[in-house]
Scaffold this motif. Structure first.
Motif: not given
Length: 69
Positions: A40-43, A47-48, A50-55
């Motif tokens: 999420g940080a590079v797209t 970040i948040l 991305g972290a929620l989806i990834g988690g």
């Protein structure tokens, strides 16, 4: 982009940590959240999100791949 792909492959390989359904869900969720935040940080996603989806994905995959005994 190559760094992100390599990091993602390594993190997905480590997702198999744990013996029980709960352990695998927690470790998968943690690893997924970390890798999702990095992606999420590079797209433009952020970040948040991305972290929620990834988690969520990591916890689901970790729980779903628990070995049957």
């Amino acid at each position: 982009m190559a760094k992100v792909l390599v990091l993602t492959a390594v993190l997905l390989g480590v997702t198999a940590c744990g013996d029980t359904w709960g352990q695998r869900a927690v470790t998968g969720g943690g690893i997924g959240a970390g890798s999702g935040a990095l992606i999420g940080a590079v797209t433009p996603l952020g970040i948040l999100p991305g972290a929620l989806i990834g988690g969520a994905v990591g916890a689901g995959v970790g729980a779903a791949t628990t070995p049957q005994r």
